[in-house]
Design an enzyme around this catalytic site. Structure first.
Site, PDB file in Angstrom:
ATOM      1  N   ARG A  27      -4.148  -3.258  -0.357  1.00  0.00           N
ATOM      2  CA  ARG A  27      -4.931  -3.044  -1.572  1.00  0.00           C
ATOM      3  C   ARG A  27      -6.370  -2.637  -1.282  1.00  0.00           C
ATOM      4  O   ARG A  27      -7.165  -2.459  -2.213  1.00  0.00           O
ATOM      5  CB  ARG A  27      -4.910  -4.306  -2.423  1.00  0.00           C
ATOM      6  N   GLY A 100     -12.762  -4.769  -9.264  1.00  0.00           N
ATOM      7  CA  GLY A 100     -13.115  -4.103 -10.519  1.00  0.00           C
ATOM      8  C   GLY A 100     -14.461  -3.433 -10.379  1.00  0.00           C
ATOM      9  O   GLY A 100     -14.986  -3.289  -9.270  1.00  0.00           O
ATOM     10  N   GLU A 480       5.680  16.119  -6.106  1.00  0.00           N
ATOM     11  CA  GLU A 480       5.776  14.820  -5.455  1.00  0.00           C
ATOM     12  C   GLU A 480       5.891  14.991  -3.937  1.00  0.00           C
ATOM     13  O   GLU A 480       5.316  14.215  -3.175  1.00  0.00           O
ATOM     14  CB  GLU A 480       6.976  14.037  -6.036  1.00  0.00           C
TER      15      GLU A 480
END
Ligand code: F6R
Length: 606
Positions: A27, A100, A480
């Site tokens: 992440r 965030g 893709e």
């Protein structure tokens, strides 16, 4: 995007935090850090680089039984030691980790500077640490609420304060935050992956809520500090899904999981007798389904490309006008929301902020949105009026594979259900059901030819620049394919409609610019083969993804045949060799497949 983990209990926090950060590294992986709350106050260790660099550089005595950790994907300021989280106030009494973006960070920084506070980092997060420290509220919860009242933006955050040595305080607005319940110990995390080896009993914080977490339990509050009830539930998840096992990367593991994942999304949803699909989660009866006049699909990146494949399925099977749009652009053009349009949000993570904001915009204007989402209970899943869970299992690799396959199959189910309450015949419904039934084993057939496809990838890896081309159903497949290739190989890969090549980009075709062409056996095969001749005449090397028996004439090329199915379902099989091509090209080039440069899983910032 960015990862948070926290611990409070009787164990030493450092190893638990480091392990959690390692599991969150997909992440964000440009820097990492932890803060511990011990007898002597707050200690922070943080640095640019990977979690293993942080672990190697930790001081010898770095002990504490309460702590927070963070792995970063830079937004404000470059990836360096100072900008890494946690951030502290000037006295080092408060430490904060944050996911965030604080939109009004610039004005808050100015306000703090005017008050004589030195900001040491370039980040938006640092202001939070100072605001919490400046608050005169008597409780840590009160201080956090007061600080957050000054903030515009999105956050999932965790705070420790030296004056409140028994607790963590966490808060959420737009970035996921969950609390994990252990035996006289508690965890917090932005993603279950971080804590799954220790607990699967979790409570999700809602937007605008905060929570106090101590070794003995947790209490949740609304933004006004009035208690709200959040109950922890045990999630049915296999911790092995978060391990690479015998594979060298998550991407490899997840590609090979596709047959099983595809079988799961179809399981129990196909009705052979009536030639239809059953998607109870859509929460629409037959009358409402028949009233739909248009379908609008919204997603980002690869999910958007699969959305284009989905729109084609809906038009072909249900004969309802359908299109897909990048969710990141949608709300900025002040879209007209129609009551008889079915809006479909498609997302693996269920967290992508652009898609979430598009959903909120539609619902604000009275539209109906259903979700095709992989992560159960995620923000997008909760925001939608109904939906289809994709059941692909946890996807860890940044480059999405099995979730995309299941998105396509989810669209096929949706198109079948919409079609069968309109003009799609029972015979066509059954034809597609038989086709769908064959998909898992046909994906397996392609995966079984991995070494053959790897050899082709090794040739492509040498090219600095490539084209991926296709027409109609094949064009989103080409998009893709190019996306996957550029994402992990860092080669310039550009997707084009085969028909548009001659209107400009053909100028770039040469012996050093290969083209990967999608040429299924369909109504456009002859025209596609014509374009292959035009490329070959300009000495462009060709790799053709096609079906056995398609006559490519005398064109010199490497061909990769995929199994035949129903034409409408072709894209899901055509795309699998493209995943393998991208994967093996990246492997050949020595790249870190699961952590591609500049990217991160789950894009929770705009
Ligand atoms: C590409 C990729 C991204 C995601 C996009 C949307 O391999 O993974 O392009 O498809 O960021 O993510 P989700 O599906 O989580 O909304």
């Amino acid at each position: 995007m960015c990862g948070i983990v926290g611990y409070v209990g009787a164990q030493q926090a450092t190893p638990l935090l480091l392990e959690g950060l390692t599991r969150l590294e997909h992440r964000g992986y440009d820097s990492a850090g932890i803060a511990l709350l011990g007898g002597t106050g707050i200690k922070v260790a943080k640095r640019a680089g990977r979690v293993r660099d942080l672990a190697e550089g930790l001081p010898k005595r770095f002990a504490g039984r309460i702590g927070i950790g963070h792995t970063r994907w830079a937004t404000h300021g470059p990836a360096n030691d100072v900008n890494a989280h946690p951030h502290t106030d000037a006295k080092g009494l408060v430490a904060v980790v944050h996911n965030g973006i604080i939109d009004n960070a610039a004005s808050l920084r100015q306000r703090l500077a005017d008050e004589g506070i030195d900001l040491v980092s370039d980040t938006d997060t640092e202001v939070l640490a100072h605001l919490v420290a400046l608050s005169e509220e008597s409780t840590l919860e009160g201080k956090v609420v007061e600080a957050l009242a000054a903030v515009d933006g999105t956050y999932g955050l965790a705070v420790v304060h030296a004056d409140f040595p028994d607790r963590l305080v966490v808060a959420r607005n737009g970035s996921p935050l969950l609390i994990g319940v252990g035996e006289r110990e508690m965890y917090v995390a932005s993603d279950l992956a971080a804590i799954v080896r220790h607990t699967t009993t979790v409570a999700h914080l809602g937007d605008g809520e905060i929570a106090t977490v101590t070794a003995g339990g947790f209490t949740t509050y609304g933004g006004d500090l009035r208690p709200v009830t959040r109950t922890a539930e045990t999630v049915d998840v296999d911790p092995a899904a978060y391990e690479t096992g015998e594979h060298e990367s998550f991407m490899h593991k997840e590609m090979l999981e596709q047959p099983a994942a595809a079988a799961r999304v179809l399981s129990g949803r196909l009705d052979e007798r009536f030639g239809t699909a059953h998607l109870g989660g859509l929460n629409m009866d037959a009358r409402e389904t028949r009233a739909i006049r248009r379908v609008k699909i919204l997603g980002c990146g690869s999910a958007y490309y699969v959305g284009q494949m989905g729109a084609a399925l809906v038009e072909e099977l249900a004969r309802i006008p359908a299109d897909a749009e990048a969710a990141s652009e949608f709300r900025y053009r002040d879209p007209v929301i129609e009551a008889d349009t079915l809006y479909v949000a498609v997302s693996q993570s269920g967290e992508t902020i652009d898609t979430l904001l598009a959903v909120q915009e539609i619902r604000r204007k009275g539209g109906r949105v259903v979700g095709l989402v992989n992560v159960v209970g995620s923000a997008i899943a909760r925001e939608c009026d109904g939906g289809i869970y994709l059941h692909a299992g946890p996807e860890v690799a940044v480059a999405s594979t099995k979730a995309l396959t299941n998105m396509f199959l989810g669209f096929a189910l949706l198109a079948l259900q919409l079609g069968r309450v309109r003009d799609l015949s029972i015979a066509d419904g059954r034809r597609l059901i038989h086709g769908l039934d064959r998909i898992p084993e046909q994906i397996q057939e392609i995966l079984d030819r991995e070494s053959e496809i790897a050899a082709v990838a090794e040739q492509l890896a040498a090219a600095e620049s490539l084209f991926f081309i296709g027409r109609v159903r094949g064009f989103p497949v080409a998009r893709e394919g190019a996306q996957k290739f550029k994402e992990i190989s860092y080669r310039h890969a550009e997707a084009y409609q085969t028909s548009e090549l001659k209107h400009g980009p053909l100028a770039l075709v040469s012996e050093v610019v290969p083209t990967v062409a999608i040429v299924p056996d369909d109504e456009l095969t002859d025209r596609n083969v014509g374009a292959l001749h035009e490329i070959a005449a300009r000495r462009g090397p060709l790799v053709v993804i096609t079906h056995a028996d398609v006559d490519l004439g005398e064109v010199e090329c490497v061909r990769i045949d995929v199994p035949r199915n129903e034409r409408e379902l072709d894209p899901v099989l055509l795309v699998v060799p493209l995943q393998l091509l991208a994967f093996h090209a990246a492997l050949q080039l020595g790249h870190d497949i699961d952590k591609p440069r500049n990217l991160a899983k789950s894009v929770t910032v705009e």
